[in-house]
Motif scaffolding. Structure first.
Motif, PDB file in Angstrom:
ATOM      1  N   ARG A 191       0.830  -1.215   0.000  1.00 48.86           N
ATOM      2  CA  ARG A 191       0.000   0.000   0.000  1.00 48.86           C
ATOM      3  C   ARG A 191       0.862   1.262   0.000  1.00 48.86           C
ATOM      4  NH1 ARG A 191      -3.602   2.527   4.294  1.00 48.86           N
ATOM      5  NH2 ARG A 191      -5.450   3.217   3.150  1.00 48.86           N
ATOM      6  N   LEU A 192       1.926   1.242   0.792  1.00 44.12           N
ATOM      7  CA  LEU A 192       2.803   2.413   0.864  1.00 44.12           C
ATOM      8  C   LEU A 192       3.664   2.542  -0.384  1.00 44.12           C
ATOM      9  CD1 LEU A 192       3.939   2.127   4.588  1.00 44.12           C
ATOM     10  CD2 LEU A 192       2.382   3.839   3.620  1.00 44.12           C
ATOM     11  N   ARG A 193       4.125   1.403  -0.900  1.00 40.86           N
ATOM     12  CA  ARG A 193       5.083   1.435  -2.017  1.00 40.86           C
ATOM     13  C   ARG A 193       4.405   1.627  -3.358  1.00 40.86           C
ATOM     14  NH1 ARG A 193       6.409  -3.246  -1.563  1.00 40.86           N
ATOM     15  NH2 ARG A 193       5.618  -4.200  -3.484  1.00 40.86           N
ATOM     16  N   ARG A 194       3.288   0.919  -3.563  1.00 43.54           N
ATOM     17  CA  ARG A 194       2.665   0.901  -4.886  1.00 43.54           C
ATOM     18  C   ARG A 194       1.281   1.539  -4.906  1.00 43.54           C
ATOM     19  NH1 ARG A 194       1.001  -3.363  -6.548  1.00 43.54           N
ATOM     20  NH2 ARG A 194       1.268  -3.048  -8.788  1.00 43.54           N
ATOM     21  N   GLY A 195       0.779   1.920  -3.730  1.00 33.15           N
ATOM     22  CA  GLY A 195      -0.545   2.512  -3.686  1.00 33.15           C
ATOM     23  C   GLY A 195      -1.680   1.521  -3.746  1.00 33.15           C
ATOM     24  N   ALA A 196      -1.417   0.261  -3.436  1.00 34.03           N
ATOM     25  CA  ALA A 196      -2.495  -0.740  -3.439  1.00 34.03           C
ATOM     26  C   ALA A 196      -3.593  -0.323  -2.463  1.00 34.03           C
ATOM     27  CB  ALA A 196      -1.936  -2.100  -3.049  1.00 34.03           C
ATOM     28  N   ARG A 197      -4.833  -0.600  -2.845  1.00 33.25           N
ATOM     29  CA  ARG A 197      -5.958  -0.296  -1.975  1.00 33.25           C
ATOM     30  C   ARG A 197      -6.416  -1.559  -1.245  1.00 33.25           C
ATOM     31  NH1 ARG A 197      -8.940   2.771  -6.787  1.00 33.25           N
ATOM     32  NH2 ARG A 197      -7.900   1.026  -7.816  1.00 33.25           N
ATOM     33  N   ILE A 198      -6.972  -1.343  -0.059  1.00 32.36           N
ATOM     34  CA  ILE A 198      -7.369  -2.460   0.797  1.00 32.36           C
ATOM     35  C   ILE A 198      -8.823  -2.296   1.200  1.00 32.36           C
ATOM     36  CG2 ILE A 198      -6.973  -3.654   2.981  1.00 32.36           C
ATOM     37  CD1 ILE A 198      -4.054  -2.871   2.827  1.00 32.36           C
ATOM     38  N   VAL A 199      -9.595  -3.364   0.999  1.00 29.00           N
ATOM     39  CA  VAL A 199     -10.990  -3.440   1.422  1.00 29.00           C
ATOM     40  C   VAL A 199     -11.110  -4.590   2.418  1.00 29.00           C
ATOM     41  CG1 VAL A 199     -13.367  -3.869   0.692  1.00 29.00           C
ATOM     42  CG2 VAL A 199     -11.827  -2.555  -0.777  1.00 29.00           C
ATOM     43  N   VAL A 200     -11.801  -4.355   3.526  1.00 30.50           N
ATOM     44  CA  VAL A 200     -12.037  -5.409   4.510  1.00 30.50           C
ATOM     45  C   VAL A 200     -13.535  -5.619   4.656  1.00 30.50           C
ATOM     46  CG1 VAL A 200     -11.788  -6.107   6.918  1.00 30.50           C
ATOM     47  CG2 VAL A 200      -9.905  -4.932   5.765  1.00 30.50           C
ATOM     48  N   ILE A 201     -13.959  -6.863   4.480  1.00 33.31           N
ATOM     49  CA  ILE A 201     -15.368  -7.245   4.616  1.00 33.31           C
ATOM     50  C   ILE A 201     -15.494  -8.055   5.901  1.00 33.31           C
ATOM     51  CG2 ILE A 201     -17.283  -8.494   3.554  1.00 33.31           C
ATOM     52  CD1 ILE A 201     -15.795  -8.035   0.843  1.00 33.31           C
ATOM     53  N   ASP A 202     -16.091  -7.456   6.920  1.00 31.20           N
ATOM     54  CA  ASP A 202     -16.131  -8.069   8.247  1.00 31.20           C
ATOM     55  C   ASP A 202     -17.228  -7.389   9.050  1.00 31.20           C
ATOM     56  OD1 ASP A 202     -15.602  -8.917  10.938  1.00 31.20           O
ATOM     57  OD2 ASP A 202     -13.546  -9.344  10.367  1.00 31.20           O
ATOM     58  N   PRO A 203     -18.106  -8.146   9.717  1.00 29.89           N
ATOM     59  CA  PRO A 203     -19.156  -7.504  10.516  1.00 29.89           C
ATOM     60  C   PRO A 203     -18.631  -6.572  11.597  1.00 29.89           C
ATOM     61  CG  PRO A 203     -19.626  -9.844  10.226  1.00 29.89           C
ATOM     62  CD  PRO A 203     -18.238  -9.601   9.695  1.00 29.89           C
ATOM     63  N   ARG A 204     -17.451  -6.843  12.133  1.00 32.96           N
ATOM     64  CA  ARG A 204     -16.923  -6.006  13.214  1.00 32.96           C
ATOM     65  C   ARG A 204     -15.720  -5.216  12.748  1.00 32.96           C
ATOM     66  NH1 ARG A 204     -12.886  -9.641  15.975  1.00 32.96           N
ATOM     67  NH2 ARG A 204     -12.887  -8.225  17.734  1.00 32.96           N
ATOM     68  N   ALA A 205     -15.519  -4.070  13.383  1.00 32.24           N
ATOM     69  CA  ALA A 205     -14.308  -3.298  13.157  1.00 32.24           C
ATOM     70  C   ALA A 205     -13.195  -3.916  13.993  1.00 32.24           C
ATOM     71  CB  ALA A 205     -14.526  -1.839  13.564  1.00 32.24           C
ATOM     72  N   THR A 206     -12.088  -4.254  13.339  1.00 27.35           N
ATOM     73  CA  THR A 206     -10.968  -4.916  14.004  1.00 27.35           C
ATOM     74  C   THR A 206      -9.694  -4.122  13.761  1.00 27.35           C
ATOM     75  OG1 THR A 206     -10.354  -6.231  12.075  1.00 27.35           O
ATOM     76  CG2 THR A 206     -12.070  -7.146  13.527  1.00 27.35           C
ATOM     77  N   ALA A 207      -8.592  -4.647  14.244  1.00 27.12           N
ATOM     78  CA  ALA A 207      -7.309  -4.011  13.971  1.00 27.12           C
ATOM     79  C   ALA A 207      -7.050  -3.918  12.474  1.00 27.12           C
ATOM     80  CB  ALA A 207      -6.191  -4.795  14.665  1.00 27.12           C
ATOM     81  N   THR A 208      -7.605  -4.847  11.706  1.00 24.34           N
ATOM     82  CA  THR A 208      -7.388  -4.863  10.260  1.00 24.34           C
ATOM     83  C   THR A 208      -8.176  -3.768   9.553  1.00 24.34           C
ATOM     84  OG1 THR A 208      -7.067  -7.247  10.447  1.00 24.34           O
ATOM     85  CG2 THR A 208      -7.400  -6.392   8.239  1.00 24.34           C
ATOM     86  N   THR A 209      -9.240  -3.283  10.153  1.00 19.50           N
ATOM     87  CA  THR A 209     -10.023  -2.218   9.515  1.00 19.50           C
ATOM     88  C   THR A 209      -9.454  -0.835   9.805  1.00 19.50           C
ATOM     89  OG1 THR A 209     -11.564  -2.051  11.381  1.00 19.50           O
ATOM     90  CG2 THR A 209     -12.120  -3.609   9.626  1.00 19.50           C
ATOM     91  N   ASP A 210      -8.386  -0.765  10.571  1.00 21.63           N
ATOM     92  CA  ASP A 210      -7.798   0.526  10.918  1.00 21.63           C
ATOM     93  C   ASP A 210      -7.034   1.119   9.727  1.00 21.63           C
ATOM     94  OD1 ASP A 210      -6.767   2.542  12.964  1.00 21.63           O
ATOM     95  OD2 ASP A 210      -4.892   1.687  12.214  1.00 21.63           O
ATOM     96  N   LEU A 214     -11.585   0.911   2.624  1.00 21.14           N
ATOM     97  CA  LEU A 214     -13.022   0.669   2.729  1.00 21.14           C
ATOM     98  C   LEU A 214     -13.280  -0.498   3.662  1.00 21.14           C
ATOM     99  CD1 LEU A 214     -15.937   1.279   1.696  1.00 21.14           C
ATOM    100  CD2 LEU A 214     -15.492  -0.371  -0.153  1.00 21.14           C
ATOM    101  N   HIS A 215     -14.155  -0.277   4.647  1.00 23.11           N
ATOM    102  CA  HIS A 215     -14.611  -1.359   5.520  1.00 23.11           C
ATOM    103  C   HIS A 215     -16.094  -1.583   5.270  1.00 23.11           C
ATOM    104  CE1 HIS A 215     -15.987  -2.703   9.795  1.00 23.11           C
ATOM    105  NE2 HIS A 215     -15.840  -3.744   8.996  1.00 23.11           N
ATOM    106  N   LEU A 216     -16.448  -2.781   4.875  1.00 24.31           N
ATOM    107  CA  LEU A 216     -17.832  -3.169   4.671  1.00 24.31           C
ATOM    108  C   LEU A 216     -18.271  -3.998   5.880  1.00 24.31           C
ATOM    109  CD1 LEU A 216     -17.793  -4.179   0.890  1.00 24.31           C
ATOM    110  CD2 LEU A 216     -18.406  -1.975   1.904  1.00 24.31           C
ATOM    111  N   ALA A 217     -19.034  -3.375   6.781  1.00 25.84           N
ATOM    112  CA  ALA A 217     -19.498  -4.053   7.999  1.00 25.84           C
ATOM    113  C   ALA A 217     -20.753  -4.860   7.667  1.00 25.84           C
ATOM    114  CB  ALA A 217     -19.771  -3.033   9.094  1.00 25.84           C
ATOM    115  N   ILE A 218     -20.530  -5.943   6.991  1.00 23.35           N
ATOM    116  CA  ILE A 218     -21.589  -6.767   6.414  1.00 23.35           C
ATOM    117  C   ILE A 218     -22.362  -7.502   7.509  1.00 23.35           C
ATOM    118  CG2 ILE A 218     -20.107  -8.792   6.185  1.00 23.35           C
ATOM    119  CD1 ILE A 218     -21.305  -9.215   3.398  1.00 23.35           C
TER     120      ILE A 218
END
Length: 902
Positions: A191-210, A214-218
């Motif tokens: 993400r820092l080097r190439r600008g990759a984007r990160i999406v997390v699909i998870d009902p709860r907000a976790t350390a990974t959604t920080d 985009l966080h999809l709280a499904i």
């Protein structure tokens, strides 16, 4: 040195925790707790020298504490010959009376491939039973079934390199920042080097959604619907790869028709998943416009009664777009355990034979001929949940459990524990002498206990999430009478009259046979092929470098990616689209159980803590069991942050510390899986999980069990520190509402909550918990403030101490820990255990934030107040967050809290 090592020697091995498979270098260090220190292996392609908090603390977990060091038969110490004779006779008699299906094995993703192989050969080739399953059923079975249905084989198509080269990383049901932190750091670096984007699909907000894009709280259970909608959108956006689909796949028309009917519009998807239409549209657009997309999925997908359907929906998207087998793209299953993949390779699941073969007539014949089998199993065996229900029903009469703790980890764990007591023969191969499965004390349910080799003593191989085989090498001698698991299995095979089939000289011989079977009558027809290792000698085995499969005869290196040529392992060579079923919860909340329980791992602990629980470093972050609750739910049910709550349903109950968490989805609660009756009171979360499974994979639903929640009234909170632990019976007799033990330097600590207690009863209460008489007790109390402290001091040394406060206050106890290992206390220093803080007045470091460097909350907050305004600045000052990075989300929260205060 005491174990024969020299200061300049080092051993390259592999971490025994998650499926990342990090390389570890163990170096002798006389200053380390047990003489060895763990460092990351810079040459290992899985981690390039990085280790997470658990890997960094491996040296703290290899001591002799609690080890099972000799065989035990019927509660009495026995010789290996007596124990093995008992097992062989028990199997022989059980089969003679009840048939081969009355015998079963339950294995673990933490044993080595060589152990797994011998167990499967013995059971499926010579005992005639396919009742051989593994705790990997609880974490990876839905991925296995999804792969096989779509690809014709259990093949992970990509490699970790793809995480470096992707432009979009989609994580589904994965808290990788805590559960796969080294891979998470690779994603962040991309993400820092190439600008990759990160999406997390998870009902709860976790350390990974920080700090992601985009966080999809499904809503729980709706993952497949989201990906079906994505399949439709990609077609409408012209992103289906028609040439790939027409040439290399079958079944898209049916899959698309079903998807269109259920998820034909963004609004329909949003309504079904509980998301906003704008969120769904943003996600769909990102995927449509980003060819280099990797979808990483883990337990939030697999641990579901619809796990196979969720996997299918993800695979359908990648097949429809042709985004598979090429750099920076593809579906990627993140394995939970260090050798879940290796177990799958040798038939560790009850519905598989070795070398990725199924129970087809051709494969049964092929494996039987290769083994020279005398009683080849002819049909799949019982999957984990069904297996233990068969134990309960009495159709399975003899069971060998190896390297796992099902009385804690399986659904409806109370039923499982009770069922174990009904077996005619229960054999447990274990490293430790006490856990819930063994039963407390020598009178527990296990008839035969075998002392197994532990990590650091084992010799063999494991396979990580990217199909990379690595060596686990011993760097310590086997203690006592401990032996490798494969050896014990082979010895039973010999005693049953199959000496030639089990005449393995060492682990290298087992590995050679395993490799040879993978190549036997293969010719490229099967994905798993280690033919290049079929004649590997002992020296080559000892020197084996990490390598990916397939590695057919003549190959010098394995393949990083598969399916780049469009060739799959189905009969016609084409991938197969699947039609997921209708999304639905296994059981819906009701008035008696209005919330959904979601279970999972935490950052610094592993499974039932038989290993990580030995580390003082790892115990500092989250030292007691807890339940996360949304603030609105906490208010509705009368819960307070830091108080206690009772979770319950018809299967079981647990009493846990409440953490009010805004990131928790309303209507759901989260509780970790790690605590057991061996290390806590009323905290076995598996007791509440319903035994509902995916109908195809047999994997249990561990993310959505209905439960009730209610506050528990607490009179006072206490912390007991000591060189030895108070007996749990004493805690129970004292009326502990909840308790949990944690390892500290030079001893242990127990955090406990109790009902109200009259001040006149405090001294007797303290004597019982500290194990001393009135003459050995020093104490001080303030009944008006509800404060009490007591210490057991013998010959000037602190043996144990207790600190108590009236609830809801929690007692400070950081200053007590160093007193356990201190020199004899003289004069006024003898009163130090009764103080509320250290004599020098230093601050309590608070709960650990960065386990890698032992940095607590207090110094981080102080650094923020004195000018550190970023995680980088805190790292430069305190080193916190500069190793595995899994504490960075917590550091960012502390920074945000300080900004709000300012």
């Amino acid at each position: 040195m005491a174990d024969g090592s020299t200061p300049d020697m080092q051993v390259r091995t592999t971490c025994p925790y998650c499926g990342v498979g990090c390389g570890v270098v163990m170096k002798p260090d006389p200053t380390a707790p047990h003489g060895w220190r763990a460092q990351g292996d810079p040459a290992h392609p899985a981690n390039f020298g990085r280790l997470c908090s658990k890997g960094s603390a491996l040296g703290e977990t290899i001591g002799p504490e609690g080890r099972l060091l000799h065989p035990v038969v019927d509660g009495r110490r026995a010789t290996w010959d007596a124990a093995l004779d008992r097992i062989a006779a028990g199997f022989r008699d059980t089969i003679a009376q009840y048939g081969p299906d009355s015998v079963a094995f339950y294995l673990s993703g933490q044993i080595l491939t060589e152990d797994y192989y011998v167990a499967n050969k013995l059971a499926k080739g010579f005992l005639g039973t396919a009742n051989v399953d593994t705790n990997s059923r609880l974490c990876m079975a839905s991925s296995v079934a999804g792969h096989k249905r779509a690809f014709g084989s259990d093949t992970v198509p990509g490699a970790y390199e793809d995480l470096d080269e992707a432009d979009l990383l989609v994580l589904v049901g994965s808290n990788a920042a805590w559960c796969h932190p080294i891979l998470w750091q690779r994603m962040q670096a991309n993400r820092l080097r190439r600008g990759a984007r990160i999406v997390v699909i998870d009902p709860r907000a976790t350390a990974t959604t920080d700090g992601i894009d985009l966080h999809l709280a499904i809503a729980p259970g709706t993952d497949a619907l989201l990906f079906e909608g994505l399949l439709v959108h990609l077609a409408e956006a012209g992103r289906h790869d028609r040439a790939f689909v027409e040439t290399h796949t079958n079944g898209l028309a049916d899959a698309f028709a079903a998807a269109f009917a259920r998820a034909g519009t963004i609004e329909t998807v949003a309504a079904g998943t509980g998301l906003k239409a704008a969120e769904v549209a943003t996600f769909f657009h990102l995927v449509a416009e980003t060819e280099r997309t990797v979808t990483l999925y883990s337990q939030g997908v697999n641990q579901s009664h619809q796990g196979v359907d969720k996997v299918a929906a993800i695979l359908n998207v990648h097949l429809a777009t042709g985004r598979i087998g090429r750099p920076g793209m593809g579906p990627f299953s993140l394995t939970g355990q260090p050798n879940a993949m290796g177990g799958r390779e040798v038939g560790g699941l009850a519905n598989q034979l070795a070398a990725h073969m199924d129970f087809t007539p051709e494969a049964i014949d092929r494996v039987g001929r290769f083994w020279g089998a005398t009683a080849m199993a002819g049909k799949p065996g019982l999957k984990a949940v069904d297996l233990f229900q068969a134990v309960e029903a009495g159709t399975v009469r003899a069971l060998w459990i190896m390297g796992t703790n099902p009385a804690v980890s399986l659904p409806e764990a109370d039923r499982v524990r009770a069922a174990l007591g009904r077996l005619d023969l229960l054999v447990v191969s274990e490293v430790i002498g006490s856990n819930d499965t063994l039963g407390a004390g020598l009178s527990g349910p296990a008839h035969v206990r075998l002392p197994a080799a532990a990590w650091g003593e084992k010799n063999g191989t494991v396979t990580n999430s990217e199909r990379r085989i690595s060596r686990q090498r011993p760097f310590r001698p086997l203690p006592g009478e401990a032996r490798p698991d494969w050896w014990a299995l082979a010895e039973v095979g010999r005693r049953l009259g199959h000496g030639q089939a089990f005449a393995f000289a060492d682990a290298a011989a087992v590995y050679r046979e395993h490799a040879a079977l993978s190549a036997f009558e293969n010719g490229g027809a099967r994905d798993f092929d280690l033919g290049a290792h079929a004649h590997l000698d002992r020296a080559g085995y000892d020197a084996l470098e990490p390598v990916q499969w397939p590695l057919p005869a003549g190959a010098r290196r394995g393949r990083a990616r598969l399916f780049d040529d469009g060739r799959f392992f189905t009969p016609d060579g084409r991938a197969r689209f699947q039609v997921p079923g209708e999304p639905a919860l296994a059981a819906r909340p009701d008035a008696d159980a209005p919330l959904l329980l979601n279970t999972g791992r935490i950052r610094d602990q592993w499974h039932t803590m038989t290993r990580t629980g030995l580390s003082p470093t790892l115990g500092r972050h989250l030292p007691e069991p807890f339940v996360e609750v949304h603030p609105a739910d906490a208010a509705w049910f009368g819960l307070t942050d830091g108080g206690l709550a009772r979770l319950s349903n018809r299967h079981g109950a647990a009493v846990l510390r409440v953490v009010v968490a805004p990131g928790q989805r309303r209507g759901s609660v989260f509780a970790p899986i790690h605590w057991s009756d061996d290390n806590a009171g009323q905290a076995r979360i598996g007791a509440l999980v319903a035994a509902v499974t995916d109908p195809i994979s047999g994997q249990p639903e561990s993310k959505a069990t209905p439960v009730a929640i209610a506050p528990v009234a607490v009179g006072f909170e206490a912390v007991i520190v000591g060189r030895a632990l108070p007996d749990r019976r004493v805690l129970d007799e004292a009326g502990a509402l909840a308790w949990a033990r944690t390892t500290i330097e030079d001893g242990h600590a127990v955090l406990a909550a109790f009902p109200k207690l009259a001040p006149s009863d405090w001294p007797a209460f303290a004597q019982a918990l500290l194990g001393c008489g009135a003459d050995d007790l020093s104490d001080a109390g303030d009944p008006a403030e509800g404060l009490y402290r007591a210490a057991h001091v013998r010959d000037g040394r602190l043996i144990a101490a207790i600190a108590m406060t009236a609830a809801p206050e929690r007692p400070g106890w950081a200053h007590l820990k160093p007193l356990l290992g201190a020199a004899p206390l003289e004069g006024r220093a003898r009163r130090a255990p009764l103080a509320s803080r250290a004599a020098g007045g230093g601050p309590d470091p608070g709960s650990t934030v960065c386990a890698c460097f032992g940095v607590g909350r207090t110094p981080i907050e102080a650094a923020i107040r004195t000018g550190c305004r970023s995680p980088e600045a805190i790292g430069a000052t305190l080193k916190a967050g500069t190793n595995c990075g899994s504490c960075l989300p917590e550091i960012r929260k502390l920074l945000a809290a300080e900004r709000e205060t300012a």
